[in-house]
Design a protein around this motif. Structure first.
Motif, PDB file in Angstrom:
ATOM      1  N   UNK A  37       0.862  -0.995   0.157  1.00  0.00           N
ATOM      2  CA  UNK A  37       0.017  -0.094  -0.018  1.00  0.00           C
ATOM      3  C   UNK A  37       0.829   1.186   0.169  1.00  0.00           C
ATOM      4  N   UNK A  38       1.988   1.354   0.839  1.00  0.00           N
ATOM      5  CA  UNK A  38       2.762   2.523   0.874  1.00  0.00           C
ATOM      6  C   UNK A  38       3.407   2.655  -0.602  1.00  0.00           C
ATOM      7  N   UNK A  39       3.811   1.335  -1.247  1.00  0.00           N
ATOM      8  CA  UNK A  39       4.650   1.732  -2.460  1.00  0.00           C
ATOM      9  C   UNK A  39       3.733   1.991  -3.435  1.00  0.00           C
ATOM     10  N   UNK A  40       2.396   1.543  -3.334  1.00  0.00           N
ATOM     11  CA  UNK A  40       1.385   2.047  -4.520  1.00  0.00           C
ATOM     12  C   UNK A  40       1.155   3.785  -4.288  1.00  0.00           C
ATOM     13  N   UNK A  41       0.873   3.932  -2.999  1.00  0.00           N
ATOM     14  CA  UNK A  41       0.794   5.449  -2.852  1.00  0.00           C
ATOM     15  C   UNK A  41       1.896   6.425  -3.106  1.00  0.00           C
ATOM     16  N   UNK A  42       3.237   5.925  -2.837  1.00  0.00           N
ATOM     17  CA  UNK A  42       4.488   6.730  -3.233  1.00  0.00           C
ATOM     18  C   UNK A  42       4.334   6.777  -4.940  1.00  0.00           C
ATOM     19  N   UNK A  43       4.036   5.675  -5.507  1.00  0.00           N
ATOM     20  CA  UNK A  43       4.000   5.687  -6.739  1.00  0.00           C
ATOM     21  C   UNK A  43       3.093   6.675  -7.595  1.00  0.00           C
ATOM     22  N   UNK A  44       2.018   6.493  -6.966  1.00  0.00           N
ATOM     23  CA  UNK A  44       0.714   7.241  -7.300  1.00  0.00           C
ATOM     24  C   UNK A  44       1.371   8.824  -7.243  1.00  0.00           C
ATOM     25  N   UNK A  45       1.825   9.175  -5.873  1.00  0.00           N
ATOM     26  CA  UNK A  45       1.971  10.620  -5.627  1.00  0.00           C
ATOM     27  C   UNK A  45       3.170  11.067  -6.664  1.00  0.00           C
ATOM     28  N   UNK A  46       4.002  10.148  -7.007  1.00  0.00           N
ATOM     29  CA  UNK A  46       5.089  10.599  -8.103  1.00  0.00           C
ATOM     30  C   UNK A  46       4.589  10.722  -9.406  1.00  0.00           C
ATOM     31  N   UNK A  47       3.691   9.791  -9.880  1.00  0.00           N
ATOM     32  CA  UNK A  47       3.169   9.583 -11.169  1.00  0.00           C
ATOM     33  C   UNK A  47       2.333  10.661 -11.510  1.00  0.00           C
ATOM     34  N   UNK A  48       1.312  11.153 -10.586  1.00  0.00           N
ATOM     35  CA  UNK A  48       0.092  11.901 -11.166  1.00  0.00           C
ATOM     36  C   UNK A  48       0.632  13.402 -11.211  1.00  0.00           C
ATOM     37  N   UNK A  49       1.531  14.122 -10.709  1.00  0.00           N
ATOM     38  CA  UNK A  49       2.132  15.193 -11.212  1.00  0.00           C
ATOM     39  C   UNK A  49       2.910  15.186 -12.498  1.00  0.00           C
ATOM     40  N   UNK A  50       3.505  14.162 -12.807  1.00  0.00           N
ATOM     41  CA  UNK A  50       4.200  13.903 -13.901  1.00  0.00           C
ATOM     42  C   UNK A  50       3.277  13.636 -15.071  1.00  0.00           C
ATOM     43  N   UNK A  51       2.102  13.081 -14.942  1.00  0.00           N
ATOM     44  CA  UNK A  51       1.191  12.960 -15.876  1.00  0.00           C
ATOM     45  C   UNK A  51       0.408  14.278 -16.409  1.00  0.00           C
ATOM     46  N   UNK A  52      -0.013  15.150 -15.176  1.00  0.00           N
ATOM     47  CA  UNK A  52      -0.705  16.429 -15.394  1.00  0.00           C
ATOM     48  C   UNK A  52       0.494  17.313 -16.164  1.00  0.00           C
ATOM     49  N   UNK A  53       1.688  16.876 -15.633  1.00  0.00           N
ATOM     50  CA  UNK A  53       2.635  18.092 -16.389  1.00  0.00           C
ATOM     51  C   UNK A  53       2.829  17.842 -17.972  1.00  0.00           C
ATOM     52  N   UNK A  54       2.842  16.415 -18.117  1.00  0.00           N
ATOM     53  CA  UNK A  54       2.817  16.128 -19.687  1.00  0.00           C
ATOM     54  C   UNK A  54       1.676  16.301 -20.431  1.00  0.00           C
ATOM     55  N   UNK A  55       0.404  16.307 -19.787  1.00  0.00           N
ATOM     56  CA  UNK A  55      -0.838  16.587 -20.618  1.00  0.00           C
ATOM     57  C   UNK A  55      -0.963  18.006 -20.549  1.00  0.00           C
ATOM     58  N   UNK A  56      -0.231  19.100 -19.730  1.00  0.00           N
ATOM     59  CA  UNK A  56      -0.253  20.425 -19.747  1.00  0.00           C
ATOM     60  C   UNK A  56       0.601  21.068 -20.994  1.00  0.00           C
ATOM     61  N   UNK A  57       1.843  20.086 -21.044  1.00  0.00           N
ATOM     62  CA  UNK A  57       2.720  20.739 -22.108  1.00  0.00           C
ATOM     63  C   UNK A  57       1.984  20.405 -23.371  1.00  0.00           C
ATOM     64  N   UNK A  58       1.489  19.079 -23.348  1.00  0.00           N
ATOM     65  CA  UNK A  58       0.782  18.983 -24.745  1.00  0.00           C
ATOM     66  C   UNK A  58      -0.157  19.959 -25.074  1.00  0.00           C
ATOM     67  N   UNK A  59      -0.971  20.280 -23.948  1.00  0.00           N
ATOM     68  CA  UNK A  59      -1.978  21.305 -24.465  1.00  0.00           C
ATOM     69  C   UNK A  59      -1.414  22.709 -24.827  1.00  0.00           C
ATOM     70  N   UNK A  60      -0.371  23.013 -24.261  1.00  0.00           N
ATOM     71  CA  UNK A  60       0.330  24.235 -24.381  1.00  0.00           C
ATOM     72  C   UNK A  60       0.985  24.010 -25.976  1.00  0.00           C
ATOM     73  N   UNK A  61       1.579  23.090 -26.292  1.00  0.00           N
ATOM     74  CA  UNK A  61       2.016  22.906 -27.573  1.00  0.00           C
ATOM     75  C   UNK A  61       0.944  22.715 -28.545  1.00  0.00           C
ATOM     76  N   UNK A  62      -0.150  22.158 -28.480  1.00  0.00           N
ATOM     77  CA  UNK A  62      -1.130  21.941 -29.332  1.00  0.00           C
ATOM     78  C   UNK A  62      -1.804  23.579 -29.690  1.00  0.00           C
ATOM     79  N   UNK A  63      -1.898  24.215 -28.503  1.00  0.00           N
ATOM     80  CA  UNK A  63      -2.573  25.739 -28.793  1.00  0.00           C
ATOM     81  C   UNK A  63      -1.587  26.327 -29.690  1.00  0.00           C
TER      82      UNK A  63
END
Length: 75
Positions: free
Chosen positions: A4-30
């Motif tokens: 559970x701790x491993x999944x939580x840490x992975x989620x906490x690290x991956x979620x901001x990375x995913x949002x950052x990548x999506x934000x960059x894609x939208x900025x690029x597409x605009x």
């Protein structure tokens, strides 16, 4: 409990990375022309529609004909 701790840490690290990548894609597409932006926005909708079975049959027939031609050329 360790899993559970491993999944939580992975989620906490991956979620901001995913949002950052999506934000960059939208900025690029605009920065692109509006037609390209709309095209890219609707491209994922193509995957919702299944490929008709007749297309699969045509592809299978074409592969068989290609194999026949190759065997005839080899002989």
């Amino acid at each position: 409990m360790d899993m559970l701790v491993l999944k939580t840490i992975t989620g906490v690290l991956m979620l901001p990375l995913i949002f950052f990548i999506l934000w960059r894609m939208v900025k690029w597409a605009k920065g692109m022309p509006k037609g390209a932006y709309i095209f890219i926005a609707f491209m994922p909708l193509i995957s919702l529609f299944p490929i008709p079975p007749t297309v699969f049959k045509n592809v299978a027939k074409a592969k068989q004909e290609q194999r026949k031609k190759q065997t005839q050329n080899d002989e």
